[in-house]
Enzyme design. Structure first.
Site, PDB file in Angstrom:
ATOM      1  N   TYR A   1      -8.952   4.018 -14.163  1.00 14.37           N
ATOM      2  CA  TYR A   1      -8.769   4.561 -15.521  1.00 14.37           C
ATOM      3  C   TYR A   1      -8.400   3.494 -16.560  1.00 14.37           C
ATOM      4  O   TYR A   1      -8.139   3.821 -17.726  1.00 14.37           O
ATOM      5  CB  TYR A   1      -7.760   5.707 -15.501  1.00 14.37           C
ATOM      6  CG  TYR A   1      -8.308   7.006 -14.909  1.00 14.37           C
ATOM      7  CD1 TYR A   1      -9.645   7.125 -14.519  1.00 14.37           C
ATOM      8  CD2 TYR A   1      -7.496   8.119 -14.737  1.00 14.37           C
ATOM      9  CE1 TYR A   1     -10.146   8.301 -13.980  1.00 14.37           C
ATOM     10  CE2 TYR A   1      -7.994   9.311 -14.202  1.00 14.37           C
ATOM     11  CZ  TYR A   1      -9.324   9.395 -13.824  1.00 14.37           C
ATOM     12  OH  TYR A   1      -9.813  10.570 -13.306  1.00 14.37           O
TER      13      TYR A   1
ATOM     14  N   GLY B   1      -9.527   4.194  -4.932  1.00 11.96           N
ATOM     15  CA  GLY B   1      -8.177   3.688  -5.191  1.00 11.96           C
ATOM     16  C   GLY B   1      -7.099   4.381  -4.368  1.00 11.96           C
ATOM     17  O   GLY B   1      -7.277   4.645  -3.176  1.00 11.96           O
ATOM     18  N   VAL B   2      -5.983   4.676  -5.030  1.00  9.16           N
ATOM     19  CA  VAL B   2      -4.857   5.339  -4.374  1.00  9.16           C
ATOM     20  C   VAL B   2      -5.299   6.687  -3.787  1.00  9.16           C
ATOM     21  O   VAL B   2      -4.931   7.054  -2.661  1.00  9.16           O
ATOM     22  CB  VAL B   2      -3.731   5.590  -5.401  1.00  9.16           C
ATOM     23  CG1 VAL B   2      -2.629   6.434  -4.799  1.00  9.16           C
ATOM     24  CG2 VAL B   2      -3.165   4.284  -5.905  1.00  9.16           C
ATOM     25  N   ASP B   3      -6.082   7.408  -4.547  1.00  4.26           N
ATOM     26  CA  ASP B   3      -6.546   8.743  -4.146  1.00  4.26           C
ATOM     27  C   ASP B   3      -7.310   8.669  -2.819  1.00  4.26           C
ATOM     28  O   ASP B   3      -7.049   9.449  -1.876  1.00  4.26           O
ATOM     29  CB  ASP B   3      -7.466   9.259  -5.267  1.00  4.26           C
ATOM     30  CG  ASP B   3      -7.615  10.762  -5.277  1.00  4.26           C
ATOM     31  OD1 ASP B   3      -6.910  11.443  -4.509  1.00  4.26           O
ATOM     32  OD2 ASP B   3      -8.439  11.257  -6.068  1.00  4.26           O
TER      33      ASP B   3
ATOM     34  N   ASP C   1       0.863  -1.183   0.000  1.00  2.43           N
ATOM     35  CA  ASP C   1       0.000   0.000   0.000  1.00  2.43           C
ATOM     36  C   ASP C   1       0.899   1.232   0.000  1.00  2.43           C
ATOM     37  O   ASP C   1       1.757   1.370   0.877  1.00  2.43           O
ATOM     38  CB  ASP C   1      -0.855  -0.049   1.274  1.00  2.43           C
ATOM     39  CG  ASP C   1      -1.852   1.087   1.357  1.00  2.43           C
ATOM     40  OD1 ASP C   1      -1.602   2.174   0.794  1.00  2.43           O
ATOM     41  OD2 ASP C   1      -2.890   0.894   2.017  1.00  2.43           O
TER      42      ASP C   1
ATOM     43  N   ASN D   1      -7.710  12.707  -9.643  1.00  2.90           N
ATOM     44  CA  ASN D   1      -8.529  13.118 -10.796  1.00  2.90           C
ATOM     45  C   ASN D   1      -8.502  14.638 -10.868  1.00  2.90           C
ATOM     46  O   ASN D   1      -8.004  15.303  -9.962  1.00  2.90           O
ATOM     47  CB  ASN D   1      -9.958  12.570 -10.693  1.00  2.90           C
ATOM     48  CG  ASN D   1     -10.682  13.095  -9.472  1.00  2.90           C
ATOM     49  OD1 ASN D   1     -10.855  14.300  -9.316  1.00  2.90           O
ATOM     50  ND2 ASN D   1     -11.084  12.199  -8.589  1.00  2.90           N
TER      51      ASN D   1
ATOM     52  N   SER E   1      -3.064   5.326 -13.583  1.00  2.75           N
ATOM     53  CA  SER E   1      -4.079   5.032 -14.608  1.00  2.75           C
ATOM     54  C   SER E   1      -4.459   3.560 -14.757  1.00  2.75           C
ATOM     55  O   SER E   1      -5.334   3.236 -15.559  1.00  2.75           O
ATOM     56  CB  SER E   1      -3.678   5.564 -16.004  1.00  2.75           C
ATOM     57  OG  SER E   1      -3.860   6.954 -16.090  1.00  2.75           O
ATOM     58  N   THR E   2      -3.804   2.664 -14.002  1.00  2.00           N
ATOM     59  CA  THR E   2      -4.050   1.231 -14.257  1.00  2.00           C
ATOM     60  C   THR E   2      -5.201   0.657 -13.425  1.00  2.00           C
ATOM     61  O   THR E   2      -5.438  -0.554 -13.462  1.00  2.00           O
ATOM     62  CB  THR E   2      -2.789   0.384 -14.001  1.00  2.00           C
ATOM     63  OG1 THR E   2      -2.461   0.444 -12.601  1.00  2.00           O
ATOM     64  CG2 THR E   2      -1.616   0.863 -14.826  1.00  2.00           C
ATOM     65  N   GLY E   3      -5.912   1.503 -12.686  1.00  2.00           N
ATOM     66  CA  GLY E   3      -7.046   1.032 -11.892  1.00  2.00           C
ATOM     67  C   GLY E   3      -8.349   1.503 -12.505  1.00  2.00           C
ATOM     68  O   GLY E   3      -8.763   1.033 -13.574  1.00  2.00           O
TER      69      GLY E   3
HETATM   70  N1  AR6 Z   1      -1.410   1.556  -2.850  1.00  2.61           N
HETATM   71  C1  AR6 Z   1      -0.827   1.202  -4.021  1.00  2.61           C
HETATM   72  N2  AR6 Z   1      -1.514   0.944  -5.154  1.00  2.61           N
HETATM   73  C2  AR6 Z   1      -2.851   1.014  -5.090  1.00  2.61           C
HETATM   74  C3  AR6 Z   1      -3.550   1.361  -3.908  1.00  2.61           C
HETATM   75  C4  AR6 Z   1      -2.777   1.631  -2.748  1.00  2.61           C
HETATM   76  N3  AR6 Z   1      -3.328   1.978  -1.592  1.00  2.61           N
HETATM   77  N4  AR6 Z   1      -4.888   1.362  -4.186  1.00  2.61           N
HETATM   78  C5  AR6 Z   1      -5.031   1.017  -5.490  1.00  2.61           C
HETATM   79  N5  AR6 Z   1      -3.802   0.799  -6.032  1.00  2.61           N
HETATM   80  P1  AR6 Z   1      -6.367   3.910  -9.165  1.00  2.61           P
HETATM   81  P2  AR6 Z   1      -6.199   5.453 -11.674  1.00  2.61           P
HETATM   82  C6  AR6 Z   1      -3.447   0.449  -7.424  1.00  2.61           C
HETATM   83  O1  AR6 Z   1      -7.745   3.468  -9.503  1.00  2.61           O
HETATM   84  O2  AR6 Z   1      -6.399   4.236 -12.488  1.00  2.61           O
HETATM   85  C7  AR6 Z   1      -9.567   7.483  -8.277  1.00  2.61           C
HETATM   86  O3  AR6 Z   1     -10.924   7.380  -7.950  1.00  2.61           O
HETATM   87  C8  AR6 Z   1      -4.519  -0.080  -8.324  1.00  2.61           C
HETATM   88  O4  AR6 Z   1      -4.645  -1.501  -8.189  1.00  2.61           O
HETATM   89  O5  AR6 Z   1      -6.077   4.335  -7.772  1.00  2.61           O
HETATM   90  O6  AR6 Z   1      -5.151   6.438 -12.078  1.00  2.61           O
HETATM   91  C9  AR6 Z   1      -9.137   8.910  -8.618  1.00  2.61           C
HETATM   92  O7  AR6 Z   1      -9.871   9.869  -7.878  1.00  2.61           O
HETATM   93  C10 AR6 Z   1      -4.010   0.307  -9.700  1.00  2.61           C
HETATM   94  O8  AR6 Z   1      -3.058  -0.630 -10.184  1.00  2.61           O
HETATM   95  O9  AR6 Z   1      -5.900   5.152 -10.115  1.00  2.61           O
HETATM   96  C11 AR6 Z   1      -9.469   8.993 -10.082  1.00  2.61           C
HETATM   97  O10 AR6 Z   1     -10.822   9.303 -10.303  1.00  2.61           O
HETATM   98  C12 AR6 Z   1      -3.264   1.611  -9.451  1.00  2.61           C
HETATM   99  O11 AR6 Z   1      -3.056   1.675  -8.035  1.00  2.61           O
HETATM  100  C13 AR6 Z   1      -9.179   7.605 -10.593  1.00  2.61           C
HETATM  101  O12 AR6 Z   1      -9.334   6.743  -9.461  1.00  2.61           O
HETATM  102  C14 AR6 Z   1      -4.016   2.879  -9.874  1.00  2.61           C
HETATM  103  O13 AR6 Z   1      -5.407   2.710  -9.591  1.00  2.61           O
HETATM  104  C15 AR6 Z   1      -7.755   7.463 -11.076  1.00  2.61           C
HETATM  105  O14 AR6 Z   1      -7.636   6.177 -11.641  1.00  2.61           O
END
Ligand code: AR6
Length: 183
Positions: free
Chosen positions: A136, A36-38, A14, A28, A132-134
């Site tokens: 997005y 997700g990360v955000d 994490d 975003n 972007s890999t979640g």
């Molecule tokens: N630590 C590390 N990696 C993570 C974590 C964590 N705590 N949580 C998820 N991941 P994403 P995006 C991975 O969706 O695709 C949000 O709602 C996850 O498995 O966090 O850029 C924002 O507000 C994936 O591989 O980011 C935006 O609206 C990667 O982190 C949107 O999501 C990115 O997933 C951005 O989407």
């Protein structure tokens, strides 16, 4: 005195558990948080992170932070000094040719801009998620290649500890492959 060469390491876990100077957020354009990360960064960072995001919206980004750009806030209660928030592109599989390349360039820009800001802050260590890999939906194989290539090209002193923090084994595997490939 010789300067240390930036090293790139892969961590499974994490990103909010990392002790680094800069944690990068896959945000975003509203800068107001999300999943997700955000979501994890705002939860662990606490209200100070959101307060800084709101200030940035009020001063510069009322219309939203453009894709591929990055901004800096406090890291609040995280074990870091700063959070760099960047907005990755939403993957659009129907795009081809120049339009597809433009999207890929925006993803690379997220990593470059984050490194540039971290360098300006004098950061020595930085943790990136797989932008972007979640939500997005960017394919992990391509997202990992783009991330590793861009960071290898753009990493500069004083950064010497660059980490990709991958949430699961699948993501870790794609980054291991990308890192093992010839630069
Ligand atoms: N630590 C590390 N990696 C993570 C974590 C964590 N705590 N949580 C998820 N991941 P994403 P995006 C991975 O969706 O695709 C949000 O709602 C996850 O498995 O966090 O850029 C924002 O507000 C994936 O591989 O980011 C935006 O609206 C990667 O982190 C949107 O999501 C990115 O997933 C951005 O989407």
């Amino acid at each position: 005195m010789t300067q240390p060469v930036p090293t790139i390491t892969l961590v499974r876990g994490d990103i909010t558990d990392q002790h680094v100077d800069v944690i990068v957020n896959a945000a975003n354009s509203t800068l107001l948080g999300g999943g997700g990360v955000d979501g994890a960064i705002h939860r662990r960072g606490g209200p100070a992170v959101l307060a800084d995001c709101r200030k940035l919206r009020a001063s510069h980004y009322g219309g939203g932070l453009p894709t591929g750009r990055a901004v800096v806030t406090t890291a609040g209660d995280l074990h870091a000094q700063y959070v760099v928030h960047t907005v990755g592109p939403v993957h659009q599989p129907q795009l081809t040719g120049e339009a597809d390349r433009a999207q890929t360039e925006l993803l690379a820009s997220c990593y470059r801009e984050s490194l540039r800001l971290a360098g300006e802050l004098g950061a020595r260590s930085i943790a990136f998620p797989a932008i972007s890999t979640g939500v997005y939906r960017w394919p992990l194989s391509d997202g990992a290649r783009s991330a590793v290539r861009t960071v290898r090209e753009a990493a500069r002193e004083p950064l010497f500890d660059i980490r990709f923090v991958l949430f699961d084994d699948a993501a870790l595997g794609h980054f291991e492959q990308a890192l093992a490939a010839a630069p």
